[in-house]
Design an enzyme around this catalytic site. Sequence first.
Site, mmCIF file in Angstrom:
data_model
loop_
_atom_site.group_PDB
_atom_site.id
_atom_site.type_symbol
_atom_site.label_atom_id
_atom_site.label_comp_id
_atom_site.label_asym_id
_atom_site.label_seq_id
_atom_site.Cartn_x
_atom_site.Cartn_y
_atom_site.Cartn_z
ATOM 1 N N CYS A 1 0.892 -1.177 0.000
ATOM 2 C CA CYS A 1 0.000 0.000 0.000
ATOM 3 C C CYS A 1 0.918 1.210 0.000
ATOM 4 C CB CYS A 1 -0.925 -0.016 1.210
ATOM 5 S SG CYS A 1 -1.993 -1.474 1.323
ATOM 6 N N ALA B 1 1.538 4.249 -1.831
ATOM 7 C CA ALA B 1 1.410 5.702 -2.003
ATOM 8 C C ALA B 1 1.292 6.384 -0.634
ATOM 9 C CB ALA B 1 0.189 6.012 -2.865
ATOM 10 N N PRO B 2 1.877 7.572 -0.488
ATOM 11 C CA PRO B 2 2.499 8.420 -1.515
ATOM 12 C C PRO B 2 3.966 8.120 -1.805
ATOM 13 C CG PRO B 2 2.445 9.595 0.560
ATOM 14 C CD PRO B 2 1.751 8.284 0.810
ATOM 15 N N GLY B 3 4.539 7.082 -1.183
ATOM 16 C CA GLY B 3 5.845 6.619 -1.619
ATOM 17 C C GLY B 3 6.994 6.801 -0.662
ATOM 18 N N ASP C 1 -0.277 0.294 -5.279
ATOM 19 C CA ASP C 1 -1.337 1.017 -4.586
ATOM 20 C C ASP C 1 -2.613 0.942 -5.417
ATOM 21 O OD1 ASP C 1 -1.311 2.976 -2.022
ATOM 22 O OD2 ASP C 1 -2.866 3.615 -3.435
ATOM 23 N N ASP D 1 -5.034 -3.816 -6.476
ATOM 24 C CA ASP D 1 -5.556 -4.108 -5.146
ATOM 25 C C ASP D 1 -4.690 -5.189 -4.506
ATOM 26 O OD1 ASP D 1 -6.991 -4.672 -2.876
ATOM 27 O OD2 ASP D 1 -8.869 -5.157 -3.910
ATOM 28 N N ASP E 1 1.609 -1.593 4.971
ATOM 29 C CA ASP E 1 1.212 -0.401 5.737
ATOM 30 C C ASP E 1 -0.284 -0.244 5.489
ATOM 31 O OD1 ASP E 1 1.091 1.949 7.135
ATOM 32 O OD2 ASP E 1 2.132 3.153 5.624
ATOM 33 N N CYS F 1 -1.023 3.374 11.177
ATOM 34 C CA CYS F 1 -0.912 4.616 11.949
ATOM 35 C C CYS F 1 -2.165 4.768 12.813
ATOM 36 C CB CYS F 1 -0.690 5.821 11.051
ATOM 37 S SG CYS F 1 -1.946 6.082 9.789
#
Length: 432
Positions: A252, A254-256, A274, A300, A319, A372
């Site tokens: 997952c 992005a944003p990298g 992503d 996906d 993540d 997170c």
Amino acid sequence: MAESAGTAARVHAARAVAAVIDQGRSLDTAMAAWPRRLTGADRSLARLLAYGTLRDHRRLGALLSPRLKKKPQPLLDALLRVGLYQLEATRVPPHAAVHATVAATNKLKLAKARGLVNAVLRGHQREPAALGDAGVAVLESYPDWLAAMIADDWGVDAPAVLAAGNARAPMHTRVNTRRATREGVLERWAEVGVMATTPIEHCADGLTLDEPVATERLPGFAAGEVSIQDGAAQLAADLVAPADGQRVLDACAAPGNKSAHLLERADIALTALDIDAERVQTLESTLARLGLEAVVRVGDAAAPGPWWDGEPFDRILLDAPCSGTGVVRRHPDIKWLRRASDITAATIRQRALLAALWPLVAPGGRLVYATCSILRAEGVDVIADFLSATPEARERPIDAGWGRAETVGRRIAPGAHDFDGFYYAVIERRGE
């Protein structure tokens, strides 16, 4: 007619707050709609007021309530809270805060409420309301359901966790060790007057800025020497521990930032995946700025068939999408955009991702699970259930000086080590 100095900041802050609370838009999206003519001091002040008002939204409402006969319409309610936030928590002189907020009623087409705004703010200025027995969810400004979950999950530490979510987050940076050294960046920043603190604890590549700096003004950013990334997120590269020649998947991506950090650490064959095509464009821009290369895919992670080539990965970083409750100090709108039902939906998605990606891990390989989130439901519970149902999987305990050990994995409270809230677990596949 042009908006007077200071009034524009209140106008756009109120519009942004109303967009979040009444329309369910993210604060980033709301601020992106601000006109280009909102520049300099007004834009900075508008950001300060929008962030602060959303951070303190519920408590501000409780302070306003006794002064209002009925609930105001959304935009007026937002303006009142923006005005009150100035009196409560900023260095704006009270007379200037009241004057500019009252003046904003005209631009917002709330001229009939001009007298009400003036009376409410001056009344609070003369005699502030007291909220001593309002309860922690009101005083720390959280929805009841989230405050209750945090209380259940964190016990005696819950008050500190709630308070930390309202603190202003530091600006953390990560040095691209392929292009610079941390010591060299520190020296160059000192030469041009950008002062950094000592290196971030537990982060080999991290630096904290004493004062935030606009990205475009950060020396070395455009040249790919540094990136913006919270210290907690930088820990992922240590746990993945990529080695030269390995096949690695950032599932997952992005944003990298985490993909880039992995590529900065080792010469790996990285697939950065992503599901969001628009965010993948940001990922590609991130890698290009840093001079890094990966196989970038839109797809996906829970359905590998269309994008996986059939070769297992030595390392997978998951993540996982989550509630974001660990980053509310950076995104205060999360408190008001999330619902309790979102947690259930997130855990279903997290479990599906784990189940789909685990078969892609090579024997002896490793999957690092991260969120997170500060909620057990999205971390400990997900991993514990996965381990109990997957005999070929075993936890690799994280021996670290950050966060606190859970029954599985480690969890970081927001503000601990000056980090965002995070959860990590390392799962290894038994060798065949």
